[in-house]
Scaffold this motif. Structure first.
Motif, PDB file in Angstrom:
ATOM      1  N   GLY A  26     -28.743 110.951 -44.735  1.00 59.85           N
ATOM      2  CA  GLY A  26     -28.698 111.076 -46.187  1.00 59.85           C
ATOM      3  C   GLY A  26     -29.970 111.690 -46.741  1.00 59.85           C
ATOM      4  N   VAL A  27     -31.109 111.334 -46.157  1.00 58.01           N
ATOM      5  CA  VAL A  27     -32.383 111.882 -46.610  1.00 58.01           C
ATOM      6  C   VAL A  27     -32.440 113.374 -46.304  1.00 58.01           C
ATOM      7  CG1 VAL A  27     -34.876 111.791 -46.265  1.00 58.01           C
ATOM      8  CG2 VAL A  27     -33.580 109.676 -46.382  1.00 58.01           C
ATOM      9  N   ASP A  28     -31.986 113.746 -45.117  1.00 62.11           N
ATOM     10  CA  ASP A  28     -31.969 115.166 -44.747  1.00 62.11           C
ATOM     11  C   ASP A  28     -31.044 115.957 -45.664  1.00 62.11           C
ATOM     12  OD1 ASP A  28     -33.698 114.663 -42.665  1.00 62.11           O
ATOM     13  OD2 ASP A  28     -32.101 114.457 -41.172  1.00 62.11           O
ATOM     14  N   LEU A  29     -29.889 115.388 -45.972  1.00 61.31           N
ATOM     15  CA  LEU A  29     -28.941 116.050 -46.854  1.00 61.31           C
ATOM     16  C   LEU A  29     -29.523 116.204 -48.255  1.00 61.31           C
ATOM     17  CD1 LEU A  29     -26.114 117.219 -47.220  1.00 61.31           C
ATOM     18  CD2 LEU A  29     -25.340 114.930 -47.810  1.00 61.31           C
ATOM     19  N   GLU A  30     -30.236 115.189 -48.704  1.00 64.77           N
ATOM     20  CA  GLU A  30     -30.854 115.257 -50.024  1.00 64.77           C
ATOM     21  C   GLU A  30     -31.925 116.349 -50.075  1.00 64.77           C
ATOM     22  OE1 GLU A  30     -33.303 112.368 -53.099  1.00 64.77           O
ATOM     23  OE2 GLU A  30     -32.318 111.507 -51.347  1.00 64.77           O
TER      24      GLU A  30
END
Length: 101
Positions: free
Chosen positions: A62-66
């Motif tokens: 999720g952090v990478d996607l953000e």
């Protein structure tokens, strides 16, 4: 050229393609060496995950996607501001050209 095509696709593969595929499989089977059934091969070991340092925290997807989303927004914003600047300069050039007449 396309006037005599069938209304729907046949449910079976064409005999010409089926025959060609059977010939290819037969040739490939003849060229492969036969393995003995008495000695089964073990599956390869699963790939190992790279080791991380103890000081490096785990990152979620999720952090990478953000981060990807934020960078995409920043790029789009930069492109929009560049487009507005160019449009403003074009409008100013048109205005100056009309005023000179």
């Amino acid at each position: 050229m396309l006037g005599n095509l069938p209304k729907k696709r046949p449910a079976v593969r064409s005999p010409r393609r089926s025959g060609a595929q059977a010939k290819v499989e037969a040739q490939a089977g003849a060229e492969r060496p036969r393995r003995s059934a008495s000695k089964p091969q073990a599956p390869p070991p699963p790939p190992r995950a790279p080791e991380r340092d103890a000081g490096e925290p785990e990152r979620s997807h999720g952090v990478d996607l953000e981060e990807v989303a934020r960078s995409g927004i920043a790029i789009a914003g930069g492109a929009a501001s560049l487009g507005l600047r160019i449009a403003g300069r074009a409008a100013a050039a048109l205005r100056d050209a009309v005023e000179r007449r």
